[in-house]
Design a protein around this motif. Structure first.
Motif, PDB file in Angstrom:
ATOM      1  N   GLU A  62       0.827  -1.220   0.000  1.00 16.95           N
ATOM      2  CA  GLU A  62       0.000   0.000   0.000  1.00 16.95           C
ATOM      3  C   GLU A  62       0.859   1.267   0.000  1.00 16.95           C
ATOM      4  O   GLU A  62       0.554   2.223  -0.714  1.00 16.95           O
ATOM      5  CB  GLU A  62      -0.929  -0.018   1.212  1.00 16.95           C
ATOM      6  CG  GLU A  62      -1.959   1.074   1.215  1.00 16.95           C
ATOM      7  CD  GLU A  62      -3.074   0.840   0.211  1.00 16.95           C
ATOM      8  OE1 GLU A  62      -3.706   1.832  -0.176  1.00 16.95           O
ATOM      9  OE2 GLU A  62      -3.305  -0.309  -0.177  1.00 16.95           O
ATOM     10  N   LYS A  63       1.959   1.303   0.777  1.00 19.56           N
ATOM     11  CA  LYS A  63       2.792   2.495   0.850  1.00 19.56           C
ATOM     12  C   LYS A  63       3.416   2.806  -0.507  1.00 19.56           C
ATOM     13  O   LYS A  63       3.423   3.941  -0.957  1.00 19.56           O
ATOM     14  CB  LYS A  63       3.886   2.326   1.903  1.00 19.56           C
ATOM     15  CG  LYS A  63       4.733   3.576   2.081  1.00 19.56           C
ATOM     16  CD  LYS A  63       5.869   3.341   3.048  1.00 19.56           C
ATOM     17  CE  LYS A  63       6.699   4.576   3.267  1.00 19.56           C
ATOM     18  NZ  LYS A  63       7.265   5.153   2.049  1.00 19.56           N
ATOM     19  N   ALA A  68       3.616   6.050  -5.473  1.00 18.68           N
ATOM     20  CA  ALA A  68       3.525   6.127  -6.931  1.00 18.68           C
ATOM     21  C   ALA A  68       2.363   7.024  -7.355  1.00 18.68           C
ATOM     22  O   ALA A  68       2.503   7.826  -8.289  1.00 18.68           O
ATOM     23  CB  ALA A  68       3.352   4.723  -7.510  1.00 18.68           C
ATOM     24  N   THR A  69       1.236   6.925  -6.681  1.00 21.92           N
ATOM     25  CA  THR A  69       0.080   7.761  -7.000  1.00 21.92           C
ATOM     26  C   THR A  69       0.408   9.232  -6.767  1.00 21.92           C
ATOM     27  O   THR A  69       0.076  10.088  -7.597  1.00 21.92           O
ATOM     28  CB  THR A  69      -1.132   7.340  -6.141  1.00 21.92           C
ATOM     29  OG1 THR A  69      -1.394   5.959  -6.363  1.00 21.92           O
ATOM     30  CG2 THR A  69      -2.355   8.156  -6.480  1.00 21.92           C
ATOM     31  N   LYS A  74       1.783  14.643  -8.983  1.00 25.56           N
ATOM     32  CA  LYS A  74       2.707  15.775  -9.111  1.00 25.56           C
ATOM     33  C   LYS A  74       3.186  15.919 -10.544  1.00 25.56           C
ATOM     34  O   LYS A  74       3.296  17.034 -11.068  1.00 25.56           O
ATOM     35  CB  LYS A  74       3.890  15.582  -8.163  1.00 25.56           C
ATOM     36  CG  LYS A  74       3.522  15.789  -6.709  1.00 25.56           C
ATOM     37  CD  LYS A  74       4.703  15.571  -5.793  1.00 25.56           C
ATOM     38  CE  LYS A  74       4.297  15.762  -4.341  1.00 25.56           C
ATOM     39  NZ  LYS A  74       5.409  15.533  -3.420  1.00 25.56           N
ATOM     40  N   GLU A  75       3.466  14.780 -11.190  1.00 29.56           N
ATOM     41  CA  GLU A  75       3.904  14.804 -12.581  1.00 29.56           C
ATOM     42  C   GLU A  75       2.807  15.393 -13.477  1.00 29.56           C
ATOM     43  O   GLU A  75       3.075  16.174 -14.382  1.00 29.56           O
ATOM     44  CB  GLU A  75       4.248  13.379 -13.027  1.00 29.56           C
ATOM     45  CG  GLU A  75       4.943  13.277 -14.345  1.00 29.56           C
ATOM     46  CD  GLU A  75       6.377  13.759 -14.314  1.00 29.56           C
ATOM     47  OE1 GLU A  75       6.876  14.145 -15.389  1.00 29.56           O
ATOM     48  OE2 GLU A  75       6.996  13.775 -13.232  1.00 29.56           O
ATOM     49  N   ARG A  76       1.556  15.026 -13.221  1.00 26.16           N
ATOM     50  CA  ARG A  76       0.424  15.556 -13.993  1.00 26.16           C
ATOM     51  C   ARG A  76       0.300  17.062 -13.797  1.00 26.16           C
ATOM     52  O   ARG A  76       0.115  17.814 -14.759  1.00 26.16           O
ATOM     53  CB  ARG A  76      -0.866  14.871 -13.561  1.00 26.16           C
ATOM     54  CG  ARG A  76      -2.093  15.357 -14.302  1.00 26.16           C
ATOM     55  CD  ARG A  76      -3.341  14.623 -13.832  1.00 26.16           C
ATOM     56  NE  ARG A  76      -4.521  15.089 -14.501  1.00 26.16           N
ATOM     57  CZ  ARG A  76      -5.262  16.113 -14.109  1.00 26.16           C
ATOM     58  NH1 ARG A  76      -4.937  16.786 -13.022  1.00 26.16           N
ATOM     59  NH2 ARG A  76      -6.325  16.487 -14.783  1.00 26.16           N
ATOM     60  N   ASN A  77       0.423  17.517 -12.550  1.00 26.58           N
ATOM     61  CA  ASN A  77       0.340  18.953 -12.274  1.00 26.58           C
ATOM     62  C   ASN A  77       1.473  19.699 -12.976  1.00 26.58           C
ATOM     63  O   ASN A  77       1.266  20.793 -13.513  1.00 26.58           O
ATOM     64  CB  ASN A  77       0.373  19.220 -10.777  1.00 26.58           C
ATOM     65  CG  ASN A  77      -0.922  18.843 -10.100  1.00 26.58           C
ATOM     66  OD1 ASN A  77      -1.962  18.784 -10.737  1.00 26.58           O
ATOM     67  ND2 ASN A  77      -0.859  18.566  -8.816  1.00 26.58           N
TER      68      ASN A  77
END
Length: 112
Positions: A62-63, A68-69, A74-77
Protein backbone atom coordinates in the motif's frame (compact mmCIF):
# COMPACT_ATOMS: atom_id res chain seq x y z
CA UNK A 1 -29.61 -47.61 35.03
CA UNK A 2 -27.12 -44.83 34.40
CA UNK A 3 -28.07 -41.84 32.29
CA UNK A 4 -25.47 -42.61 29.64
CA UNK A 5 -23.32 -45.69 29.06
CA UNK A 6 -19.63 -45.49 29.95
CA UNK A 7 -18.59 -47.39 26.79
CA UNK A 8 -20.22 -48.74 23.61
CA UNK A 9 -20.96 -52.19 25.04
CA UNK A 10 -23.05 -50.94 27.95
CA UNK A 11 -26.59 -49.64 27.76
CA UNK A 12 -27.62 -46.53 29.59
CA UNK A 13 -30.98 -44.78 29.75
CA UNK A 14 -30.09 -42.62 26.75
CA UNK A 15 -29.18 -45.62 24.60
CA UNK A 16 -32.32 -47.45 25.75
CA UNK A 17 -34.50 -44.51 24.70
CA UNK A 18 -32.66 -44.23 21.40
CA UNK A 19 -33.45 -47.90 20.71
CA UNK A 20 -37.14 -47.35 21.50
CA UNK A 21 -37.48 -44.11 19.49
CA UNK A 22 -35.22 -45.27 16.68
CA UNK A 23 -32.87 -42.28 16.74
CA UNK A 24 -29.87 -44.58 17.14
CA UNK A 25 -29.97 -45.18 13.37
CA UNK A 26 -28.73 -41.60 12.89
CA UNK A 27 -25.67 -42.00 15.11
CA UNK A 28 -23.39 -43.20 12.31
CA UNK A 29 -24.56 -40.48 9.89
CA UNK A 30 -24.09 -37.84 12.60
CA UNK A 31 -20.53 -39.07 13.20
CA UNK A 32 -19.80 -38.90 9.46
CA UNK A 33 -21.20 -35.39 9.26
CA UNK A 34 -19.15 -34.33 12.29
CA UNK A 35 -15.99 -35.52 10.49
CA UNK A 36 -17.06 -33.64 7.38
CA UNK A 37 -17.70 -30.49 9.43
CA UNK A 38 -14.25 -30.79 11.01
CA UNK A 39 -12.64 -31.19 7.57
CA UNK A 40 -14.49 -28.14 6.25
CA UNK A 41 -13.57 -26.17 9.35
CA UNK A 42 -9.90 -27.04 8.84
CA UNK A 43 -10.18 -25.97 5.22
CA UNK A 44 -11.82 -22.71 6.29
CA UNK A 45 -9.06 -22.03 8.83
CA UNK A 46 -6.40 -22.70 6.19
CA UNK A 47 -8.05 -20.34 3.71
CA UNK A 48 -8.54 -17.72 6.40
CA UNK A 49 -4.84 -17.85 7.28
CA UNK A 50 -3.99 -17.45 3.58
CA UNK A 51 -6.34 -14.45 3.36
CA UNK A 52 -4.70 -12.88 6.41
CA UNK A 53 -1.25 -13.45 4.91
CA UNK A 54 -2.38 -11.83 1.66
CA UNK A 55 -3.82 -8.89 3.61
CA UNK A 56 -0.42 -8.41 5.24
CA UNK A 57 1.30 -8.43 1.84
CA UNK A 58 -1.30 -6.04 0.47
CA UNK A 59 -0.78 -3.64 3.36
CA UNK A 60 2.98 -3.78 2.75
CA UNK A 61 2.42 -2.80 -0.89
CA UNK A 62 0.00 0.00 0.00
CA UNK A 63 2.79 2.49 0.85
CA UNK A 64 4.49 1.97 -2.50
CA UNK A 65 1.19 2.41 -4.31
CA UNK A 66 0.49 5.64 -2.43
CA UNK A 67 3.97 6.96 -3.24
CA UNK A 68 3.52 6.13 -6.93
CA UNK A 69 0.08 7.76 -7.00
CA UNK A 70 1.44 10.90 -5.36
CA UNK A 71 4.32 11.01 -7.84
CA UNK A 72 1.93 10.68 -10.79
CA UNK A 73 -0.30 13.46 -9.42
CA UNK A 74 2.71 15.77 -9.11
CA UNK A 75 3.90 14.80 -12.58
CA UNK A 76 0.42 15.56 -13.99
CA UNK A 77 0.34 18.95 -12.27
CA UNK A 78 3.80 19.74 -13.66
CA UNK A 79 2.68 18.83 -17.19
CA UNK A 80 -0.42 21.00 -16.82
CA UNK A 81 1.69 23.96 -15.68
CA UNK A 82 4.14 23.45 -18.55
CA UNK A 83 1.21 23.26 -20.96
CA UNK A 84 -0.21 26.51 -19.58
CA UNK A 85 3.23 28.16 -19.90
CA UNK A 86 3.53 27.04 -23.51
CA UNK A 87 0.06 28.35 -24.32
CA UNK A 88 1.00 31.70 -22.78
CA UNK A 89 4.17 31.77 -24.88
CA UNK A 90 2.14 30.82 -27.94
CA UNK A 91 -0.30 33.62 -27.20
CA UNK A 92 2.56 36.09 -26.84
CA UNK A 93 4.04 34.86 -30.12
CA UNK A 94 0.72 35.23 -31.91
CA UNK A 95 0.34 38.75 -30.51
CA UNK A 96 3.87 39.68 -31.69
CA UNK A 97 3.16 38.16 -35.10
CA UNK A 98 -0.08 40.11 -35.43
CA UNK A 99 1.69 43.33 -34.39
CA UNK A 100 4.43 42.67 -36.96
CA UNK A 101 1.89 41.98 -39.71
CA UNK A 102 0.04 45.18 -38.79
CA UNK A 103 3.30 47.20 -38.93
CA UNK A 104 4.20 45.68 -42.29
CA UNK A 105 0.73 46.46 -43.66
CA UNK A 106 0.97 50.04 -42.40
CA UNK A 107 4.39 50.49 -44.04
CA UNK A 108 3.03 49.10 -47.31
CA UNK A 109 0.07 51.48 -47.23
CA UNK A 110 2.35 54.49 -46.47
CA UNK A 111 4.67 53.44 -49.30
CA UNK A 112 1.85 53.58 -51.83
Amino acid sequence: MKAKAQNENETGLLEYLEDIIGSNQYVQRIAELEKEVEAKDDERREKLSRVNACKGELDALEKGKNDATEYLKKERNLMLLRNMDLFCELGDGVTKLNNSITLIDEKKQKAR
